[in-house]
Design an enzyme around this catalytic site. Structure first.
Site, PDB file in Angstrom:
ATOM      1  N   LYS B  95      58.490  44.032  43.040  1.00 11.44           N
ATOM      2  CA  LYS B  95      57.039  44.116  42.958  1.00 11.44           C
ATOM      3  C   LYS B  95      56.488  42.994  43.817  1.00 11.44           C
ATOM      4  O   LYS B  95      56.739  41.809  43.554  1.00 11.44           O
ATOM      5  CB  LYS B  95      56.557  43.954  41.512  1.00 11.44           C
ATOM      6  CG  LYS B  95      55.045  43.946  41.425  1.00 11.44           C
ATOM      7  CD  LYS B  95      54.528  43.626  40.037  1.00 11.44           C
ATOM      8  CE  LYS B  95      53.148  42.989  40.160  1.00 11.44           C
ATOM      9  NZ  LYS B  95      52.602  42.590  38.862  1.00 11.44           N
ATOM     10  N   GLY B 156      45.296  39.345  34.064  1.00 12.46           N
ATOM     11  CA  GLY B 156      45.032  38.551  32.867  1.00 12.46           C
ATOM     12  C   GLY B 156      43.623  38.643  32.315  1.00 12.46           C
ATOM     13  O   GLY B 156      43.310  38.001  31.326  1.00 12.46           O
ATOM     14  N   ALA B 183      47.818  45.470  36.247  1.00 14.72           N
ATOM     15  CA  ALA B 183      46.970  44.310  35.945  1.00 14.72           C
ATOM     16  C   ALA B 183      45.582  44.702  35.443  1.00 14.72           C
ATOM     17  O   ALA B 183      45.034  45.732  35.810  1.00 14.72           O
ATOM     18  CB  ALA B 183      46.815  43.394  37.148  1.00 14.72           C
ATOM     19  N   GLY B 184      45.062  43.842  34.591  1.00  7.88           N
ATOM     20  CA  GLY B 184      43.709  43.989  34.093  1.00  7.88           C
ATOM     21  C   GLY B 184      43.582  44.773  32.798  1.00  7.88           C
ATOM     22  O   GLY B 184      42.492  44.890  32.243  1.00  7.88           O
ATOM     23  N   ASN B 205      51.158  43.008  30.946  1.00 10.17           N
ATOM     24  CA  ASN B 205      51.924  41.951  30.293  1.00 10.17           C
ATOM     25  C   ASN B 205      51.063  41.241  29.249  1.00 10.17           C
ATOM     26  O   ASN B 205      51.301  41.328  28.042  1.00 10.17           O
ATOM     27  CB  ASN B 205      52.428  40.958  31.353  1.00 10.17           C
ATOM     28  CG  ASN B 205      53.409  39.943  30.786  1.00 10.17           C
ATOM     29  OD1 ASN B 205      53.503  39.750  29.589  1.00 10.17           O
ATOM     30  ND2 ASN B 205      54.133  39.281  31.619  1.00 10.17           N
ATOM     31  N   THR B 206      49.993  40.576  29.724  1.00  7.96           N
ATOM     32  CA  THR B 206      49.223  39.709  28.833  1.00  7.96           C
ATOM     33  C   THR B 206      48.698  40.441  27.600  1.00  7.96           C
ATOM     34  O   THR B 206      48.776  39.909  26.492  1.00  7.96           O
ATOM     35  CB  THR B 206      48.036  39.094  29.608  1.00  7.96           C
ATOM     36  OG1 THR B 206      48.539  38.544  30.818  1.00  7.96           O
ATOM     37  CG2 THR B 206      47.372  38.003  28.813  1.00  7.96           C
TER      38      THR B 206
END
Lengths: 322, 256
Positions: B95, B156, B183-184, B205-206
């Site tokens: 990635k 994040g 993301a996001g 992830n977050t």
């Protein structure tokens, strides 16, 4: 006299276990190739926070409960314990982090700016509020280790640099015990010690930040410990520039007066941890292992020392066994 | 299920491995959600050299590992990290993140295309973290990428899909290219929406790792992804402005 047990390792776990056994009348030897507490032990680089409630943000329940034994134990061991609580703050744009931290922990009260000013005037013009954990404390870790060492020496148990173990071996070697415990992993931490006489903080302050959380522990005389990174690596080599920049930047965000500080030390080591980041006391192949204290050495060593004594002297199965 | 560079993955949920309270919690999140890919940030974790129990835990998740170049701010850094990742994880998947701004962590489109070209030429299977820009997407495909990973919102932030029009357009522009919203993500509903738009997978992830109960949140995302995927495949109705009775007059039963 033959000792009933030999503790390997004079870090916080080993010295606490030796003290607990000695206090119960057992004959103990302590062997550490470094000859005593020092930079070879990761507890040398610790913050010394006794902050069970704050740790509850991410730690499992036993950390919060067992950590509450710590302050009284250290005081009884002759170590000065500063019970000034912990303050948790967040920069304006990360205020949501403070709400989140409050939801995940207990034992705190919300302070507004005036409440914060009453405790730490230096922070009141920087932050609109804070969380206060009044029942938390901190100690000076290196002095604490030396106090344990001296107390043991006076009781006839000096730390020996080498020797043949007698009695049950109690392995408190931390990450070095990976030779026998392959699932033990290192979690690297980097810290700094600053001399910043221009700022006065009396208690531990945690700065919440989504990328670079930081804590500052006052050591007195304008000395502050900044900690600590948490990296999935057993590497114990020198701190990276990136980590140092992040740590020092976060300190600057906490208070610009830190910009004038002298950097006295940059330290690095790797904390021993098991997969769930909880410590364990257990017998394996004839020896007792006390390990996996992760970032909770000073917080949990007292409870683990108690469990180890219970296992060795009374045959009690420790709560955190495996 | 999505196919990336000829490999079919078991779930459209791609989960990161950072920021969990402990590796055990991370394992539980993977187990409970059935996530199909584990992404791993290499930069810092590799400081201690190769191997070690944390890597063993990640390999033990039993899903393909997608190493990333998170936190790389230059082409050179990203390329070096990718090469390191190939050795460490024995995979040619990477990635590719080339960050253009430290605050927004926005991709640097120019560096991204350059790094993608270098890595594709070296035989890497590149998953570029990009924006919803269609021109940039075209350049990445020209560079040899066969998967695109447009952002939903900055890393994040948990803001969800910030530019629905852009993401819809990008999807329509390259209907055959496997695309992952990366993301996001903050909530499972964001992930469901991505799948409803026709995206093939979601990477996050977050939102899971920093939830109070990461395993439960991971399962929530997995279910939302299923819901969104089913809805997209089921050809949803078109929204309309005027109310329309679900039982038209012509269909009313006549009582005699």
């Amino acid at each position: 006299m033959t000792a009933e047990a030999t503790v390997l390792g004079a870090g916080v776990a080993g010295l606490a276990v030796a003290r607990a056994l000695t206090a119960r009348g057992a004959g103990v030897r302590v062997i550490d190739p470094a000859g005593g507490p020092g930079p070879a032990a990761c507890s040398w680089w610790a913050g010394g926070m006794l902050a069970p409630f704050c740790e509850g943000e991410t730690a499992e329940e036993p950390v919060v409960r067992l950590g509450r034994e710590a302050a009284a134990w250290w005081r009884a061991a002759g170590v000065p314990v500063t019970k000034a609580g912990t303050l948790v703050v967040a920069p304006g744009r990360d205020r949501a982090e403070l709400d989140r931290f409050a939801r995940r922990t207990h034992g705190h009260a919300a302070l507004d700016r005036a409440g914060l000013a009453a405790l730490e005037p230096a922070l009141a013009d920087r932050f609109a509020g804070a969380l206060h954990f009044p029942d938390e404390a901190h100690i000076a870790p290196r002095a604490a280790l030396e106090t344990l060492r001296d107390g043991l020496a006076e009781a006839g148990t000096p730390v020996e640099p080498e020797g043949t173990p007698e009695g049950t071996v109690i392995d408190c070697r931390g990450l070095a015990a990976r030779d026998l415990l392959p699932d033990l992993r290192g979690v690297r931490g980097e810290m700094a010690i600053l001399h910043a006489p221009d700022i006065t903080l009396r208690r531990t302050v945690r700065l919440l930040h989504p990328r670079h959380p930081l804590y500052v522990v006052p050591r007195g005389d304008g000395i502050y410990m900044l900690g600590a990174t948490q990296i999935e690596s057993g590497g114990r080599g020198p701190a990276s520039l990136r980590s140092v920049v992040e740590l020092l930047n976060a300190a600057y965000a906490l208070h610009p007066a830190f910009a004038e500080a002298e950097v006295l030390e940059i330290g690095t080591d790797a904390r021993p941890a098991f997969a769930d980041n909880l410590p364990r006391v257990f017998r394996q192949a004839g020896r007792i292992h006390v390990n996996g204290l992760f970032r909770h050495g000073y917080l949990l060593a007292p409870a683990l020392a108690r469990m180890t004594a219970g296992l060795l002297l009374d045959g009690e199965t420790p709560e955190l066994s495996r | 299920m999505p196919v990336f560079y000829g490999t079919e993955i078991a779930s459209p949920l791609m989960l990161g491995t950072a920021q969990y309270p402990s590796p055990s919690v991370m394992e539980a999140a993977f187990r409970r959600s059935g996530a199909g890919v584990a992404t791993v940030s290499l930069r810092r974790e590799a400081a201690g050299g190769q191997g070690g129990p944390f890597w063993d835990i990640i390999r033990g998740l039993g899903v393909p590992v997608l190493p990333n170049t998170a936190g790389c701010h230059s082409v050179r850094e990203a390329v070096t990290t990718a090469r390191m990742a190939r050795e460490l994880f024995d995979t040619d998947w990477i990635k590719l993140e080339v960050i253009g701004h430290p605050d927004t962590l926005q991709p640097d489109p120019f560096g991204l295309v350059e790094a993608a070209r270098i890595l594709c030429e070296e035989g890497f299977k590149v998953f570029p973290y990009t924006t919803e820009d269609g021109i940039l997407a075209g350049r990445l495909l020209e560079a040899g990428c066969e998967v695109l990973m447009p952002w939903g919102a900055p890393i994040g932030t948990g803001l969800g899909l910030n530019n629905l029009y852009g993401l819809r357009t990008l999807r329509a522009q390259f209907p055959e290219v496997p695309m992952v919203i990366d993301a996001g993500m903050g909530l499972p509903s964001h992930a469901a929406q991505a799948m409803e738009l026709g995206y093939d997978a979601v990477l996050l992830n977050t939102a899971v790792a920093r939830a109070g109960d990461p395993a439960a949140m991971a399962e929530g995302f997995a279910r939302a992804l299923d819901a969104g995927r089913l809805a997209h495949a089921a050809d949803p109705m078109e929204p309309r402005d005027m109310a329309s009775p679900s039982t038209p007059v012509l269909g009313l039963a006549v009582l005699e």
